[in-house]
Design an enzyme around this catalytic site. Structure first.
Site: not given
Length: 250
Positions: A13, A137
């Site tokens: 990330d 998500d």
């Protein structure tokens, strides 16, 4: 389970050019692990990773690619190890998808954009179902978008069924409330998505090797590992060996 295809994806990330992890998607609750995401990618590839999950966190929040250059370097490095890369974060247009694929990315993850089923159908026709992943998500089974900042009332499982009907094959399923907590992945949610016909990759909360094996035995298509990997609670090379012993091709 011999011959079953299961993909283990180390997560990288990227926020402001650095490799970080967020807690429950909170940009204010970040832990920085490296100033050089490319070196991180090299580490995971050397330990046997064959597919990397890279997220442009700035892009997810801003709605357009921000860390393109460093991600492009990761893609080049991974190719040298025979590894593939999927990228997510702020990919919401046809041009953005095409640009990432030209850079050598194997798959793009579409989160906010996945709400538009008609558009997803068009992208499947244009790019092929193997190149697209629906990023499903959310919290309490409901979709979260715009870098998980906006919480919707859209049912993740119902959306998954609609996406399957228009040809989407892959889904990344993250329980935001578990992401970065090491409290165990929400395998039930991922399984519910897989039951409607999508290949579901579990993400968020995976603690250790046993959680990864549990995802495999649940019949899922893969798992993303993040904080457990960076904090040393999961040994990537050993986990890959274990998965192969369990009959997975990862």
């Amino acid at each position: 389970m011999s011959g079953y295809t299961f993909t283990l994806l180390p997560a990288i990330d990227i926020l402001e050019g650095r490799c970080v992890r967020l807690l429950k998607g909170d940009y204010a609750a970040k832990t920085e692990y490296s100033e050089n995401p490319v070196e991180v990618a090299k580490t995971w590839c050397e330990q046997g990773a064959k597919f990397l999950h890279v997220v442009d966190l700035d892009g997810a929040k801003d709605g357009h690619g921000v860390n393109r250059d460093v991600i492009g370097e990761i893609v080049k490095l991974a190719a040298g190890y025979g590894a593939q890369v999927e990228v997510g974060g702020g990919i919401r247009t046809t041009d953005a998808i095409a640009a990432w694929l030209r850079r050598g990315v194997s798959r793009v993850v579409l989160g906010t954009a996945s709400r538009n089923v008609e558009q997803m159908s068009a992208w499947v026709d244009e790019f092929g179902s193997e190149r697209l992943v629906a990023g499903l998500d959310g919290r309490d089974g409901k979709l979260a978008v715009d870098g998980w900042i906006e919480q919707t009332n859209t049912s993740i499982v119902e959306l998954a069924a609609q996406l399957h009907d228009v040809g989407v094959q892959h889904a990344l399923v993250t329980d935001v409330e578990k992401d970065g907590t090491l409290s165990g992945a929400n395998l039930a949610l991922a399984d519910a998505v897989q039951q409607v016909g999508l290949g579901a990759i579990a993400s968020g909360g995976i603690r250790d090797e046993e959680d990864v094996v549990a995802a495999l035995k649940a019949g899922l298509s893969g798992a993303v590992v993040g904080k457990s990997l960076y904090d040393g609670q999961l040994d990537l090379a050993h986990t890959i060996i274990r998965l192969r012993q369990e009959g997975a091709l990862c």
